[in-house]
Design a protein around this motif. Structure first.
Motif, PDB file in Angstrom:
ATOM      1  N   LEU A 112       0.839  -1.196   0.000  1.00 59.20           N
ATOM      2  CA  LEU A 112       0.000   0.000   0.000  1.00 59.20           C
ATOM      3  C   LEU A 112       0.870   1.241   0.000  1.00 59.20           C
ATOM      4  CD1 LEU A 112      -2.953   1.151   0.275  1.00 59.20           C
ATOM      5  CD2 LEU A 112      -2.475   1.318   2.740  1.00 59.20           C
ATOM      6  N   ILE A 113       0.548   2.176  -0.867  1.00 57.00           N
ATOM      7  CA  ILE A 113       1.183   3.492  -0.874  1.00 57.00           C
ATOM      8  C   ILE A 113       0.156   4.490  -0.335  1.00 57.00           C
ATOM      9  CG2 ILE A 113       2.095   5.375  -2.296  1.00 57.00           C
ATOM     10  CD1 ILE A 113       3.147   3.261  -4.224  1.00 57.00           C
ATOM     11  N   LEU A 114       0.536   5.248   0.677  1.00 57.11           N
ATOM     12  CA  LEU A 114      -0.330   6.282   1.230  1.00 57.11           C
ATOM     13  C   LEU A 114       0.059   7.624   0.626  1.00 57.11           C
ATOM     14  CD1 LEU A 114      -2.483   7.237   3.275  1.00 57.11           C
ATOM     15  CD2 LEU A 114      -0.637   7.437   4.967  1.00 57.11           C
ATOM     16  N   ALA A 115      -0.856   8.202  -0.141  1.00 58.14           N
ATOM     17  CA  ALA A 115      -0.603   9.487  -0.801  1.00 58.14           C
ATOM     18  C   ALA A 115      -1.082  10.612   0.109  1.00 58.14           C
ATOM     19  CB  ALA A 115      -1.317   9.537  -2.150  1.00 58.14           C
ATOM     20  N   SER A 116      -0.419  10.748   1.253  1.00 58.10           N
ATOM     21  CA  SER A 116      -0.808  11.753   2.240  1.00 58.10           C
ATOM     22  C   SER A 116       0.365  12.037   3.156  1.00 58.10           C
ATOM     23  CB  SER A 116      -2.001  11.265   3.074  1.00 58.10           C
ATOM     24  OG  SER A 116      -2.264  12.130   4.154  1.00 58.10           O
ATOM     25  N   ALA A 117       0.515  13.301   3.538  1.00 58.50           N
ATOM     26  CA  ALA A 117       1.583  13.692   4.466  1.00 58.50           C
ATOM     27  C   ALA A 117       1.131  13.617   5.915  1.00 58.50           C
ATOM     28  CB  ALA A 117       2.040  15.120   4.146  1.00 58.50           C
ATOM     29  N   SER A 118      -0.106  13.202   6.160  1.00 57.59           N
ATOM     30  CA  SER A 118      -0.686  13.241   7.498  1.00 57.59           C
ATOM     31  C   SER A 118      -0.061  12.203   8.433  1.00 57.59           C
ATOM     32  CB  SER A 118      -2.193  12.985   7.424  1.00 57.59           C
ATOM     33  OG  SER A 118      -2.733  12.719   8.692  1.00 57.59           O
ATOM     34  N   PRO A 119       0.577  12.642   9.514  1.00 56.09           N
ATOM     35  CA  PRO A 119       1.094  11.691  10.504  1.00 56.09           C
ATOM     36  C   PRO A 119      -0.025  10.882  11.153  1.00 56.09           C
ATOM     37  CG  PRO A 119       2.058  13.872  10.830  1.00 56.09           C
ATOM     38  CD  PRO A 119       0.922  14.031   9.867  1.00 56.09           C
ATOM     39  N   ALA A 120      -1.199  11.478  11.308  1.00 58.42           N
ATOM     40  CA  ALA A 120      -2.320  10.785  11.941  1.00 58.42           C
ATOM     41  C   ALA A 120      -2.811   9.628  11.073  1.00 58.42           C
ATOM     42  CB  ALA A 120      -3.458  11.761  12.212  1.00 58.42           C
ATOM     43  N   ARG A 121      -2.856   9.824   9.765  1.00 55.85           N
ATOM     44  CA  ARG A 121      -3.281   8.735   8.878  1.00 55.85           C
ATOM     45  C   ARG A 121      -2.259   7.599   8.903  1.00 55.85           C
ATOM     46  NH1 ARG A 121      -4.839  13.249   5.128  1.00 55.85           N
ATOM     47  NH2 ARG A 121      -7.056  13.555   5.582  1.00 55.85           N
ATOM     48  N   LEU A 122      -0.991   7.961   8.884  1.00 55.60           N
ATOM     49  CA  LEU A 122       0.054   6.944   8.949  1.00 55.60           C
ATOM     50  C   LEU A 122      -0.037   6.172  10.258  1.00 55.60           C
ATOM     51  CD1 LEU A 122       2.575   5.565   7.850  1.00 55.60           C
ATOM     52  CD2 LEU A 122       3.934   7.472   8.775  1.00 55.60           C
ATOM     53  N   ALA A 123      -0.245   6.882  11.366  1.00 50.37           N
ATOM     54  CA  ALA A 123      -0.355   6.231  12.668  1.00 50.37           C
ATOM     55  C   ALA A 123      -1.574   5.315  12.727  1.00 50.37           C
ATOM     56  CB  ALA A 123      -0.431   7.279  13.774  1.00 50.37           C
ATOM     57  N   THR A 124      -2.669   5.720  12.089  1.00 49.65           N
ATOM     58  CA  THR A 124      -3.881   4.897  12.061  1.00 49.65           C
ATOM     59  C   THR A 124      -3.620   3.578  11.354  1.00 49.65           C
ATOM     60  OG1 THR A 124      -5.350   6.823  12.134  1.00 49.65           O
ATOM     61  CG2 THR A 124      -6.275   4.794  11.256  1.00 49.65           C
ATOM     62  N   LEU A 125      -2.944   3.644  10.217  1.00 49.40           N
ATOM     63  CA  LEU A 125      -2.621   2.417   9.490  1.00 49.40           C
ATOM     64  C   LEU A 125      -1.651   1.546  10.292  1.00 49.40           C
ATOM     65  CD1 LEU A 125      -2.281   3.830   5.870  1.00 49.40           C
ATOM     66  CD2 LEU A 125      -3.985   2.182   6.662  1.00 49.40           C
ATOM     67  N   ARG A 126      -0.657   2.166  10.883  1.00 47.09           N
ATOM     68  CA  ARG A 126       0.308   1.401  11.676  1.00 47.09           C
ATOM     69  C   ARG A 126      -0.358   0.713  12.860  1.00 47.09           C
ATOM     70  NH1 ARG A 126       5.454   5.666  11.643  1.00 47.09           N
ATOM     71  NH2 ARG A 126       6.447   4.811   9.753  1.00 47.09           N
ATOM     72  N   SER A 127      -1.326   1.382  13.473  1.00 43.76           N
ATOM     73  CA  SER A 127      -2.023   0.788  14.623  1.00 43.76           C
ATOM     74  C   SER A 127      -2.819  -0.446  14.205  1.00 43.76           C
ATOM     75  CB  SER A 127      -2.960   1.811  15.274  1.00 43.76           C
ATOM     76  OG  SER A 127      -4.079   2.092  14.442  1.00 43.76           O
ATOM     77  N   ALA A 128      -3.137  -0.524  12.916  1.00 42.34           N
ATOM     78  CA  ALA A 128      -3.868  -1.688  12.387  1.00 42.34           C
ATOM     79  C   ALA A 128      -2.918  -2.701  11.755  1.00 42.34           C
ATOM     80  CB  ALA A 128      -4.905  -1.230  11.361  1.00 42.34           C
ATOM     81  N   GLY A 129      -1.613  -2.501  11.962  1.00 42.61           N
ATOM     82  CA  GLY A 129      -0.632  -3.466  11.488  1.00 42.61           C
ATOM     83  C   GLY A 129      -0.155  -3.261  10.074  1.00 42.61           C
ATOM     84  N   VAL A 130      -0.442  -2.093   9.489  1.00 42.47           N
ATOM     85  CA  VAL A 130      -0.074  -1.819   8.098  1.00 42.47           C
ATOM     86  C   VAL A 130       1.059  -0.791   8.067  1.00 42.47           C
ATOM     87  CG1 VAL A 130      -0.884  -1.008   5.850  1.00 42.47           C
ATOM     88  CG2 VAL A 130      -2.432  -2.283   7.367  1.00 42.47           C
ATOM     89  N   GLU A 131       2.104  -1.081   7.331  1.00 46.31           N
ATOM     90  CA  GLU A 131       3.243  -0.170   7.188  1.00 46.31           C
ATOM     91  C   GLU A 131       3.319   0.258   5.721  1.00 46.31           C
ATOM     92  OE1 GLU A 131       5.894   2.358   8.348  1.00 46.31           O
ATOM     93  OE2 GLU A 131       5.191   0.889   9.823  1.00 46.31           O
ATOM     94  N   PRO A 132       2.613   1.338   5.357  1.00 42.50           N
ATOM     95  CA  PRO A 132       2.592   1.745   3.954  1.00 42.50           C
ATOM     96  C   PRO A 132       3.846   2.527   3.576  1.00 42.50           C
ATOM     97  CG  PRO A 132       1.353   3.322   5.236  1.00 42.50           C
ATOM     98  CD  PRO A 132       1.820   2.241   6.202  1.00 42.50           C
ATOM     99  N   GLU A 133       4.096   2.602   2.281  1.00 46.93           N
ATOM    100  CA  GLU A 133       5.075   3.563   1.780  1.00 46.93           C
ATOM    101  C   GLU A 133       4.352   4.898   1.667  1.00 46.93           C
ATOM    102  OE1 GLU A 133       7.910   4.482  -2.125  1.00 46.93           O
ATOM    103  OE2 GLU A 133       6.675   2.668  -2.068  1.00 46.93           O
ATOM    104  N   VAL A 134       4.971   5.965   2.118  1.00 47.54           N
ATOM    105  CA  VAL A 134       4.350   7.292   2.047  1.00 47.54           C
ATOM    106  C   VAL A 134       4.973   8.080   0.903  1.00 47.54           C
ATOM    107  CG1 VAL A 134       3.961   9.481   3.240  1.00 47.54           C
ATOM    108  CG2 VAL A 134       3.827   7.327   4.510  1.00 47.54           C
ATOM    109  N   ILE A 135       4.120   8.516  -0.010  1.00 44.91           N
ATOM    110  CA  ILE A 135       4.552   9.394  -1.105  1.00 44.91           C
ATOM    111  C   ILE A 135       3.592  10.578  -1.126  1.00 44.91           C
ATOM    112  CG2 ILE A 135       4.980   9.665  -3.570  1.00 44.91           C
ATOM    113  CD1 ILE A 135       5.435   6.675  -3.769  1.00 44.91           C
ATOM    114  N   VAL A 136       4.118  11.762  -0.936  1.00 48.91           N
ATOM    115  CA  VAL A 136       3.280  12.963  -0.861  1.00 48.91           C
ATOM    116  C   VAL A 136       3.203  13.618  -2.242  1.00 48.91           C
ATOM    117  CG1 VAL A 136       2.961  15.191   0.273  1.00 48.91           C
ATOM    118  CG2 VAL A 136       3.950  13.270   1.539  1.00 48.91           C
ATOM    119  N   SER A 137       1.996  13.938  -2.657  1.00 53.94           N
ATOM    120  CA  SER A 137       1.806  14.585  -3.954  1.00 53.94           C
ATOM    121  C   SER A 137       2.127  16.071  -3.862  1.00 53.94           C
ATOM    122  CB  SER A 137       0.361  14.414  -4.429  1.00 53.94           C
ATOM    123  OG  SER A 137      -0.499  15.300  -3.717  1.00 53.94           O
TER     124      SER A 137
END
Length: 209
Positions: A5-30
């Motif tokens: 999964l690639i997360l197209a967002s700079a939001s730390p909260a969104r990244l933390a939400t995914l991590r809390s569910a066991g998902v470690e996405p690649e982050v690429i900011v548009s």
């Protein structure tokens, strides 16, 4: 079989939400200019966009920009959140004075936090899917004093987030209750993401390492 999964967002909260569910996405900011994207859409429509449409438009713009710029074998997810309050659309406040003014209106009242989710299936064995969903949660705000508002805005947090508040950070004491998904107010609805993954034949557990 796992799915990236690639997360197209700079939001730390969104990244933390995914991590809390066991998902470690690649982050690429548009590099999407959000104001310009909304202005173009409204010019084409000849009328202001609804708040939920703004959320979906920006989620799509971010997601598609990142998907177009990567050759990764992955799913790409873009998100954007905006608050609908008393007929107005609130993204991030421009400055502290605007944040204070918003909170003076919001205190003791409620608004609806809309989060747009857009998914592009960019996997090598892609379904070719590109689609979006908006999730909406009603947020009831506490009746803050002027001093409380000034103190909260002085932390700088309200300037960084849509609607000038968080539910998972310093703004938590000022949200009395919600109607809907807690994660959606943070910025990414995990149940919505699960449903979207199902549309492209992926189960949530396949995103986990």
């Amino acid at each position: 079989m796992t799915a990236e999964l690639i997360l197209a967002s700079a939001s730390p909260a969104r990244l933390a939400t995914l991590r809390s569910a066991g998902v470690e996405p690649e982050v690429i900011v548009s590099d999407v200019d959000e104001s310009a994207a909304v202005d173009r859409a409204e010019a084409g429509l000849g009328a202001p966009l609804r708040t939920d449409d703004v959320a979906l438009l920006l989620a799509r713009a971010k997601c598609e920009a990142v998907a177009a710029g990567t050759d990764a074998d992955a799913l790409v997810l873009g998100c954007d959140s905006v608050l609908e309050f008393d007929g107005d659309t609130f993204g991030k406040p421009a400055d502290a004075s605007e944040a204070v003014a918003r909170w003076q209106r919001m205190r003791g009242n409620c608004g609806t936090l809309h989060t747009g989710h857009w998914l592009v299936d960019a996997r090598d064995e892609s379904t070719g899917a590109t689609f979006g969903v908006v999730a909406s949660t009603v947020v009831h705000f506490a009746d803050l004093t002027d001093a409380e508002i000034e103190a909260y805005v002085a932390t700088g947090e309200p300037l960084k987030v849509a609607g000038a508040f968080t539910i998972d950070g310093l703004g938590g004491p000022y949200v009395r209750r919600i109607e809907g998904d807690h994660h959606n107010v943070v910025g990414l609805s995990l149940p919505v993401l699960r449903d979207m993954l199902g549309e492209v034949g992926v189960t949530f557990d396949q995103l986990r390492d």
